[in-house]
Design a protein around this motif. Sequence first.
Motif, short mmCIF file in Angstrom:
data_model
loop_
_atom_site.label_atom_id
_atom_site.label_comp_id
_atom_site.label_asym_id
_atom_site.label_seq_id
_atom_site.Cartn_x
_atom_site.Cartn_y
_atom_site.Cartn_z
N UNK A 292 4.29 2.01 12.47
CA UNK A 292 3.47 1.49 11.39
C UNK A 292 3.83 2.23 10.10
N UNK A 293 4.01 1.50 8.99
CA UNK A 293 4.32 2.16 7.72
C UNK A 293 3.15 3.00 7.24
N UNK A 294 3.46 4.07 6.52
CA UNK A 294 2.44 4.99 6.04
C UNK A 294 2.71 5.38 4.60
N UNK B 283 -1.62 8.11 5.83
CA UNK B 283 -2.50 6.96 5.80
C UNK B 283 -1.70 5.71 6.17
N UNK B 284 -2.20 4.90 7.11
CA UNK B 284 -1.51 3.65 7.42
C UNK B 284 -1.46 2.75 6.17
N UNK B 285 -0.28 2.24 5.88
CA UNK B 285 -0.10 1.39 4.72
C UNK B 285 -0.35 -0.06 5.10
N UNK B 286 -1.01 -0.79 4.18
CA UNK B 286 -1.11 -2.24 4.33
C UNK B 286 -0.88 -2.88 2.97
N UNK B 287 -0.28 -4.03 2.95
CA UNK B 287 0.04 -4.72 1.70
C UNK B 287 -1.20 -4.86 0.83
N UNK B 288 -1.04 -4.56 -0.45
CA UNK B 288 -2.10 -4.76 -1.42
C UNK B 288 -3.13 -3.65 -1.50
N UNK B 289 -2.98 -2.61 -0.70
CA UNK B 289 -3.99 -1.56 -0.73
C UNK B 289 -3.88 -0.73 -2.00
N UNK B 290 -5.04 -0.26 -2.46
CA UNK B 290 -5.09 0.63 -3.61
C UNK B 290 -5.19 2.07 -3.12
N UNK B 291 -5.02 3.00 -4.05
CA UNK B 291 -5.21 4.41 -3.66
C UNK B 291 -6.66 4.68 -3.29
N UNK B 292 -7.60 3.97 -3.90
CA UNK B 292 -9.00 4.11 -3.50
C UNK B 292 -9.18 3.65 -2.05
N UNK B 293 -8.55 2.55 -1.67
CA UNK B 293 -8.60 2.10 -0.27
C UNK B 293 -8.09 3.19 0.66
#
Length: 103
Positions: free
Chosen positions: A1-3, A24-34
Amino acid sequence: MPEITMYIVQGSPDSGQVEREYQVPYRDGMSLLDALLWIRENRDPTLSVRYSCRSANACKECSASIDGKVGYLCNTKAHEGAEVHVRPIPGRQWIKDLVTELD
């Protein structure tokens, strides 16, 4: 899983500052607040970060120093594989972790 790797300054005026590293697991469109909220929910429930609108309406509550530049955590996008350094804004009265007095 990308991080993404986040380095976050935590502590308080009484306890001092320490920089902590989180994956932190990365997901498309996430912000740094997310990403910070994911850390608080899954790794460190004591992490303090102020936020309100979550939509870059200039409430200023989620402002922080992001890689040395002041910006809003809610509208700064995370990038897969990135390393991000987040600190309280210099010159503001520091309360705890990423929480400072608002202007």
